[in-house]
Scaffold this motif. Structure first.
Motif, PDB file in Angstrom:
ATOM      1  N   ARG A  73       1.016  -0.949  -0.352  1.00  0.00           N
ATOM      2  CA  ARG A  73      -0.518  -0.509   0.000  1.00  0.00           C
ATOM      3  C   ARG A  73       0.947   1.536  -0.493  1.00  0.00           C
ATOM      4  N   ARG A  74       1.932   1.167   0.758  1.00  0.00           N
ATOM      5  CA  ARG A  74       3.162   2.457   0.400  1.00  0.00           C
ATOM      6  C   ARG A  74       3.200   2.660  -0.630  1.00  0.00           C
ATOM      7  N   ARG A 102      -2.212  -1.426  -5.823  1.00  0.00           N
ATOM      8  CA  ARG A 102      -3.243  -1.844  -6.054  1.00  0.00           C
ATOM      9  C   ARG A 102      -3.377  -3.313  -5.309  1.00  0.00           C
ATOM     10  N   ILE A 103      -4.033  -3.459  -4.223  1.00  0.00           N
ATOM     11  CA  ILE A 103      -4.425  -4.952  -3.558  1.00  0.00           C
ATOM     12  C   ILE A 103      -6.078  -5.816  -4.197  1.00  0.00           C
ATOM     13  N   ASP A 160     -12.841  -1.803  -3.340  1.00  0.00           N
ATOM     14  CA  ASP A 160     -12.501  -1.946  -4.708  1.00  0.00           C
ATOM     15  C   ASP A 160     -13.121  -1.026  -5.719  1.00  0.00           C
ATOM     16  N   LYS A 185     -12.914   2.819  -5.498  1.00  0.00           N
ATOM     17  CA  LYS A 185     -11.538   2.890  -5.903  1.00  0.00           C
ATOM     18  C   LYS A 185     -11.974   3.342  -7.692  1.00  0.00           C
ATOM     19  N   ASP A 197      -6.360   6.819   0.370  1.00  0.00           N
ATOM     20  CA  ASP A 197      -4.865   6.540  -0.278  1.00  0.00           C
ATOM     21  C   ASP A 197      -5.095   7.007  -1.178  1.00  0.00           C
TER      22      ASP A 197
END
Lengths: 451, 451, 451, 451
Positions: free
Chosen positions: C379-380, C384-385, D398, D401, D431
């Motif tokens: 994330r840092r 995108r997970i 998701d 986003k 984020d």
């Protein structure tokens, strides 16, 4: 004009607390703490040398409050004082690295807090030019500035170390109240209960802005008194029936009241009490210096690895003679308890030995995992574990409601935690009639509020 | 031949406890309790008349232990005694409905327990022919049977009501130890700590079978002492700062020690203390009869609806004069607290009034939902709620380990809960060297074990 | 006389499955798996050399089923066959270390399973003398013994790798049914649904003892089909809108059906698909050998570190050209994904790159912690997970009820998990009329049941 | 000047959604929903008559958005249009009670939504003078105002009922985008996927303010497609092996796509499909009117109690002939399923009957408790329960986003939930580079934001 408040750090995480208050040409800083998880992660990875990283490195790993914002705002040169509420690292730990940036600032704190600062500076071999001033609890200091003089009331409160204070700052633009890290403990074992009288007086005089600990604002109860922990300690020792077993207790090094309870009931076991670990040594030294270490003569302290190892060799042979108090309640790698469990010392734990955790597991995956592993290893050896012999030092919903009802602040700014924690505080405040966005404000690191 | 044990009830649920032990031609029953959730559900649905249902009805809704198994086994006529461990309904509540089935059986219990039985019989207008025998704590009774005489040791323990006992039954076939509902409390407020000496003696003499409370066997800690609850009560009262507010406390009616703490600190508020509710009246009456009600002269008790209503009319006008202690901590429909919250009494709760729950929510959906609704209503009125001012009366993992280490039983049978709870007990016992299926046994309602 | 069953391993943990069935002078073993957590812990600590530990070492860290019990029982020399249900390590992983102890035993498994065994033996450089026999799904093998010949039906079922089977063993003493690791999947992507017809036939013929997977017996639902995972994969790829981003997927290496879905939808992205990692290579090789690798021509596989690194250098420059499928979904140290995230390869992940986890986090503190750390790092970087693009391969309550209703076994023995999991299975079975202690049995490692 | 936005309702709870946008002398309202829990609680308590309460009553129990704020702001007479996003009660349910307050406002919605409004008005016998205008998906309507004309784009999206839309309002002061209740479903069973093209065009044109669904913003995944639910339905029916059993399905009445899947696979069972319940009838009627009820000819619908009872008498006798689809998935008192379970109808459920919940339990104590009780009763009868055969219609992290990346709005205002939910949305937005307090704003009911 009103007060301008920059919420520098600790408004998006638990740690690196810093709040700046500006009145005309003067700025007062409250706390300068570090973000411990960042440092631990760094040390785990680059464990080659365990010496403390530089300011630059600490900034890079985001372990320091990002006070560069004060440069941008043009506030930096106006800083007249850095007021430290108490001696925990998330409040004081950044002072050695940042104070030099504020040459016009004195550093203020209670005697215990200031002793701890000196210890840190000595350990890290850092020299600071800033004048250091010890302000007693329930007394007052006048900070001189360009736009006026500001009375800072240091109001005694209770938390989980010695000499913790709320600070009320009186300014021509309004009164600012800084209330991080406290619980309302009427039976704190060492020292008096919070100075409720002064709190009510502050409320009567008028608080314009309250910055307040929101960590447990979502927990609907009053945090139990340290007296409860003392009772739990007594019961924990009473449960140790096998007199030939080793007996180890681990707790927070800064928690002198807890250590007093451990020593008081430890003495009744007839065992010699020995403290093992560097941070234990550091905090106890400070307590001795301010003459608030009631168990000074009852314990022996060891901080060096060799010394500890050869002592544990003795314990191995006559385990029933000693009560060991040591670091490592979070199963930190390299702590004394960790080294014992990993069999890196001569003391080999075995069936019926006792380990008492006078602490709770900090609810982050890394701590949960570390303790889970440690507990499994202890259990495999047959060691009897007593966990959670502990109460927290942070107030919960009921404490917070009490504080707000006494102070009746015009504005509330939740601090000490993520946005989620602060949101719980907003909800609590709205039960008491505060209105989000009008009298109760969510902030973030680096934001400026004009109230 | 060995002991034969029929685990009649309470081995698949929390409630309707009953265990039968057979030695030759004699059977001893331990406990005869009801399953409260079944009765509550029944009353909710058929609320037309609130009179207690018949034995037949209670059997149908499965509120009684299914002791028909004893008929099938041919054990029924052999029952020589029914021994009741303490006065809670899940241990004693079925006696009025079932004892007539065992005409050859005496009923044994401590004086407080037996007083409560008389109260129940009177209330339900039930007559029993069985002889009733009061056995003091830490004394012994000889039960005469066909195959021998059996010494029953009543060993004092601590739980959450008065005069609770473990029972050790000495038989030619082996010693049976019954240990339901206890914690090891060294500071129980009323009475002495558990009789550890007798426990160790029992262990030395030899325990063949232990039937043991497994409710919190999965919780790795020692259950805190009642002293802790007393401290929490003191702090809860100290938090009531508005002296003009109404002040209500609700707790378990049978918990005389808790009520003592409430009265002791309640007196310091200068308020008159009034107990409201039928079950409170019932248990306090029993305590008075056995001369163990230390607060007898400090409180007034009311049990009738009309009486309560007209008293609450007075409270409405001068709310600061009274401390109300009442039933309803689980938000039970029709309880005094429920009626107050639903505005069915003249007392209208409002901002700053306090309700203290000296209890925790029983973790079943129906209780969670009821309390959630009550709490929301209280909050909407602006009432200040203090919850969980409480510690449990059931021992956790550490208490259980201590018991087992003192008794060193050959065989363990977990009781008082579902199979899942019993499984936790098996895991705990296996840490102490017991082997599932060999020395530690899972049972179910109606099963017979020969050991 | 009846069947004698020794529940050797996997009855107190998830892993090291082994069950022995004795009929007269013959013993048949089912599965010989390892306990992975023990091996991982060992490797973390003694990471100096990553070579596999010896049998002795594996025994010491309790990674192998404790089959020494068979020596004590005098069963060891009677073992005629070791039947492996499928190719997962907790079922097959101990064969290389233990099979030599059973010189009279053939090893039986489906072709895919046996190919995997050969791969393991080759990798570990271990030679086994036991004959290896490939038995096709839905076919039969006759095991010859001293007390008779035993027909073993290999019945096709669905799980999360290829060629998984239930095994029904026909013996003169009764029929034994082994049903570990399955779900009833009517749309398994590769291969047919379970052979329900044979299950019903087995039920009609009569099953005396069923040993059954209890892992998710406490979850009241049917485990979703692999078709659902396929749909989730499609949607996950559809969510990747930035065509210039790197795209990485990680999943279980043995899950050929899942890999097929990844490849099928991966191809639509127009990217070249590359598999990275040793265990991926191993399982895909086996699938190719048995001609069940439908994507054989669509992917390139790399297993050596150097090869992988130089490939990732290319990816770094033209990240949009490749779809990477790699090991590391549990954030295992040293896995390909871990090395990428730790920046130990030339590929530096950055904003908008995608990592898709076609897996769920195994709910143990060590995995939770590892993934938490990996996710934070990703994330840092702005990656995108997509998590939990996955369904489990283990049946839940509804699947288990279906199995039991089809087989109608006389006796049930829950396997594959702790006592707590097995207890859930007992509760499920009791809903279907089984009686704990009579027709449904809790066992533990090393226990012998005679049924 | 900029847009002024009043977040009237749904910003502190899930329900009573209403947002007002002011441009000069014109105000556009988005949604006018009710807060269902308040109505249910009211009906439970005052169950004497079940007729709908008056506007005054609804206001008192806080079931309506508090639009009196618009009077205070002087906005009320300026309202030119009320735009309804879709037909769920938390979006449309307050229109019958509030629209009369806005005589200058037209009511706009898609055909299905407007049909449902007419049904409501008819049911409640309420007459509204406001013109009603049906706007098709992916088409545009020009709202005429005093300060200009405003183009409203109705952009097709997917959720869990028919004809749901995002609305983009083009104004001289900036573009406002209303995005409540959606998920990005590429396989929605009925109708097309969301109109991504229009979303990207909107992003290209420029969105100034986005009001967005934050309900599941804290869940880090993509909400699965309705296709998944369809597959789960198929598998659920495939699990019904006993052909003589009763078969009951309950789901959300408005979910026409889900109903289609139930009917499609229901037909394969060979059973006659009957829909039971008033709200099912209402939504299906609307679908028929707009010619989007693909199963119109395959089902029979009954809505009256008598009719349902006499039909269930037939089912009791020939239970294998029918598939019942009915209301009651949340165990609502008085629903068809509740009446069946409580044995208030002639159909007596028994062993092997199936009840399929194509829904999940809404996670509030009242729903959890109601379903827990219903499930226990079903289980006691031996009924086979299939739960959670369902996927949600609300997008998760998701999806959110994706929406933000397509629209690239300047400002984000989280809606549809408590402050806690909105806070999760703020964290998600941060984020993506949004800054809390600058470009991402937390609001509350009744607040005005000028952007």
């Amino acid at each position: 004009m009103g007060l301008e408040i920059c919420t520098v750090g600790g408004y998006e995480e638990v740690g690196k607390n810093m709040t700046a208050v500006k009145i005309g040409e003067d700025v007062i800083l409250f706390d300068a703490g570090i973000y411990l998880p960042a440092i631990i992660e760094f040390q785990e990875k680059d464990a080659v040398e365990s010496k403390t990283p530089s300011e630059e490195k600490l900034r890079k790993i985001e372990a320091l409050p990002n006070d560069k914002i004060l440069d941008k705002l043009g506030w930096r040169d106006k800083v007249r004082a850095i007021i430290i509420g108490h001696s925990h690292l998330d409040h004081i730990g950044a002072v050695p690295y940042l104070a030099h940036r504020y040459p016009n600032a004195k550093i203020l704190g209670t005697p215990f807090t200031m002793e701890f600062l000196e210890q840190m500076l000595q350990d890290e071999k850092i020299t600071l030019r800033n004048p250091r001033i010890k302000v007693n609890e329930d007394s007052t200091y006048i900070i001189k500035g360009k736009s006026g003089n500001y009375k800072a009331d240091f109001i005694h409160t209770t938390h989980s170390t010695l000499q913790c204070v709320f600070v009320m700052l009186h300014t021509p633009e309004g009164n600012f109240f800084y209330a991080l890290d406290f619980k309302f403990d009427n039976h704190p074992i060492i020292g008096a209960p919070p100075n409720y009288k002064k709190l009510r007086e502050a409320g009567a005089e008028g608080v314009d802005v309250l910055v307040v600990d929101s960590l447990y604002s979502g927990v609907e109860r009053k945090t139990p008194s340290e007296r409860i922990a003392r009772n739990l300690i007594e019961d924990a020792f009473d449960s140790v029936r096998n007199e030939d077993a080793a007996l180890i207790v681990s707790t927070f090094s800064s928690h002198i009241a807890r250590l007093k309870s451990i020593v008081d009931f430890g003495k009744k076991t007839g065992r010699k009490i020995v403290f093992l670990g560097r941070s234990l040594n550091k905090y106890v030294e400070c307590a001795i210096k301010i003459k608030q270490c009631p168990f000074q003569k009852d314990v022996k302290i060891m901080k060096y690895k060799n010394q500890i190892n050869s002592f544990l060799k003795k314990v191995e042979k006559s385990r029933s003679e000693y009560l060991i108090v040591c670091t490592g309640h979070q199963a930190e790698a390299g702590s004394v308890l960790d080294r014992i469990v990993e069999e890196e010392t001569p003391l080999k734990l075995r069936k019926d030995d006792h380990v008492i955790f006078s602490s709770s597991v900090i609810p982050a995956p890394t701590n949960i995992n570390a303790r889970d592993k440690m507990d499994k290893k202890l259990r495999r050896k047959g060691v009897r574990i007593q966990s959670d012999v502990h109460v927290s030092g942070h107030g919960s919903g009921d404490d917070l409601k009490d504080l707000i009802e006494m102070l009746k602040p015009k504005h509330i700014i939740p601090a000490h935690g993520s946005l989620q924690k602060a949101t719980s505080m907003v909800e609590l405040a709205s039960d008491l009639g505060y209105k989000f966005g009008e009298t109760c404000h969510l902030s973030f690191n680096g934001k400026v509020l004009k109230l």
